[in-house]
Design an enzyme around this catalytic site. Sequence first.
Site, PDB file in Angstrom:
ATOM      1  N   LYS A 188       5.274  -0.950  23.708  1.00 21.92           N
ATOM      2  CA  LYS A 188       5.869  -1.830  22.695  1.00 21.92           C
ATOM      3  C   LYS A 188       5.581  -3.307  22.967  1.00 21.92           C
ATOM      4  O   LYS A 188       5.598  -4.127  22.056  1.00 21.92           O
ATOM      5  CB  LYS A 188       7.353  -1.548  22.575  1.00 21.92           C
TER       6      LYS A 188
HETATM    7  C1  LIG Z   1       8.513   3.927  21.248  1.00 22.74           C
HETATM    8  C2  LIG Z   1       7.824   4.882  22.148  1.00 22.74           C
HETATM    9  C3  LIG Z   1       7.123   6.006  21.659  1.00 22.74           C
HETATM   10  C4  LIG Z   1       7.093   6.383  20.189  1.00 22.74           C
HETATM   11  O1  LIG Z   1       6.359   5.451  19.421  1.00 22.74           O
HETATM   12  P1  LIG Z   1       6.527   5.446  17.824  1.00 22.74           P
HETATM   13  O2  LIG Z   1       5.737   4.286  17.356  1.00 22.74           O
HETATM   14  O3  LIG Z   1       7.999   5.301  17.574  1.00 22.74           O
HETATM   15  O4  LIG Z   1       6.018   6.751  17.329  1.00 22.74           O
HETATM   16  C5  LIG Z   1       6.448   6.822  22.559  1.00 22.74           C
HETATM   17  N1  LIG Z   1       6.480   6.556  23.888  1.00 22.74           N
HETATM   18  C6  LIG Z   1       7.154   5.497  24.398  1.00 22.74           C
HETATM   19  C7  LIG Z   1       7.163   5.296  25.873  1.00 22.74           C
HETATM   20  C8  LIG Z   1       7.836   4.626  23.556  1.00 22.74           C
HETATM   21  O5  LIG Z   1       8.495   3.576  24.071  1.00 22.74           O
END
Ligand SMILES: *Cc1c(COP(=O)(O)O)cnc(C)c1O
Length: 465
Positions: free
Chosen positions: A112
Site C-alpha cells: 500500500k
Molecule cells: C491490502 C492488501 C491486499 C489486498 O489488496 P486489494 O487491493 O485490497 O485487493 C493483499 N495483501 C496485503 C498484504 C494487503 O495489505
Amino acid sequence: MRYISTRGAAPTLDFEAVTLAGLASDGGLYIPESWPSFSRDEIAALAGLSYVDTAVAVLAPFVGDSLSREELHDLCKGAYGRFAHAAVTPLVQLDHRNWLLELFHGPTLAFKDVALQLIGLLFERFLATRDTHLTVVGATSGDTGSAAIDALAGRAKVDLFMLHPLGRVSDVQRRQMTTVLSPNIHNIAIEGSFDDAQALVKAMFAHQSFAGRFALSAVNSINWARLAAQVVYYFYAAVRLGAPERPVAFSVPTGNFGDVFAGYVAARMGLPVAKLIVATNVNDILHRALNEGDYSVGTVTPTAAPSMDIQVSSNFERLLFDLHGRDGAALAASMRGFESTKALSLSPAMRAQAAELLTSARIDAEDMALAMRRASEGSAMLIDPHTAIGVAAAQAVDLPADVPIVTLATAHPAKFPDAVERATGHRPQLPQRIGDLFEREERYDILPATLDAIEGFVAERAVEA
Ligand SMILES: *Cc1c(COP(=O)(O)O)cnc(C)c1O
C-alpha cells in the site's frame, strides 16, 4: 483526462478533483472516460527506464493537465525515493517460471506504500493552491492505516483520523500507526471490531452536514489515484520479463480487488498480460463470482492473511462497469439490487468476457502454509501469508508453460512473523530501518464504537473546511 462515475449520475472530474474526492456523489466509483493506450513501441521504450521514469510515463495520461511533466516527476521522485531498494519494486526469481514482484520495500512494509506515498504528495500539492483543509478518515485492519499515516504525517492542510479495532491488530501493525506522533495524525482504537470501525466511517460520510463541515475525504482503494499508481509496477515488471514481445501473467493476492484491477487497467492500456490470477483465501466471494457467477456475501472467516478477509470487494464495481458495457444506469440498478439482497449474479456472457483476462483460485490455510514452506526450503526465501496465497494460486491454475508468472509480494514477511514461523520454523526479522519500533513512544485514544463519540472527537480536533 476526464473521469466518470460507474453509476453514471455524478459530475465528470479531472485528475486533481478525483484524487481529492474519493467516492462519487452518486455512490459510484470514478473511472477514466476511456482507457489510454500504449503502442508496442511505447511499451518497448520503457525497457531501460528507472521506476520513477516508468511511473511518469505510465501516469502522465491519467494525470492529464493537472500537473506538468516536471511536477509529476518531482512527486514520483519524492515518493519512491523513500523506498529501501534502488529498484523500488524488485523482481526476484522463485523457480524456472515463477517470479516475485516485491512491493514491500516502502516505509511500512506493505504494497500500500507504493500508492499512498504518492497520494500524500499529491494531496499536499493539490491543496497548496486551494483554500481548503481536508479531513481524511479511514478504518483499518492493519496495513492501510500505517501506510496512510506514514504518507500523510506532517503534511500541510490535512488531518488524518484512523480507526482500528482495539486489541485486534498485531503489535507490529499497531506500533507502526501509534508511534507516529505528528500533530495531524489521530489514532483511534475502537472498542469493537473492524466491521464496526468501517461502519462508523461510512456513517460519518453519510452524515452530510458533518462530512461537508470538515471536508471529509478517503484514502482507501476506492481512490482512483491509488489504482493509477499501482498500474505502474505491472508495466515495470512485464517489460523486464520481455514485454511487449512476451506476454506475462500475474498472480495477485486479492481483498478489495484494487491491486488486481490495476493489472486489468494495464492490460486495457495495451500491456500484453497473458492472465491475471485472482488469488483469494477461504473468503472466496471473488472466486465464486468469476467461476459460477455467484457474487453473494457470506460471513468473513478470519485467517492468517487478514488483508484478504473481505467479503464485499469495493473495486469489483469498476470491473462490473465494463462488464455492463459501461452503462452507468444499468450498473446503478444492479448495485441497488446488490445493496438490498447482498447478492448479484453475473450472466454467462459477462463471465466469458471477464474470463478473457481473469482467472481465479481459492487457497485454504493448508496450501498457504505449504507455499510458505516450499519457498523457504526450495528457494531459501521467507514469504508472508498473503504472498503465499498468490504463489499457491499461481501453481493451481493451468497456464501455458512458456508464460512467466509474476506473483505480487504484497507484504514483508516480518509483518506476520508468527504465521511465517509456524509454517517454516524461521522467524523473519524486521528490517533495520524500522528495528526500533518496539522502543518508540505510542499515542492513541480509545473510544467507544458510537458515532457520537467519534464525531465529537473529530470535531474537537479537525479544521472546518
Ligand atoms: C491490502 C492488501 C491486499 C489486498 O489488496 P486489494 O487491493 O485490497 O485487493 C493483499 N495483501 C496485503 C498484504 C494487503 O495489505
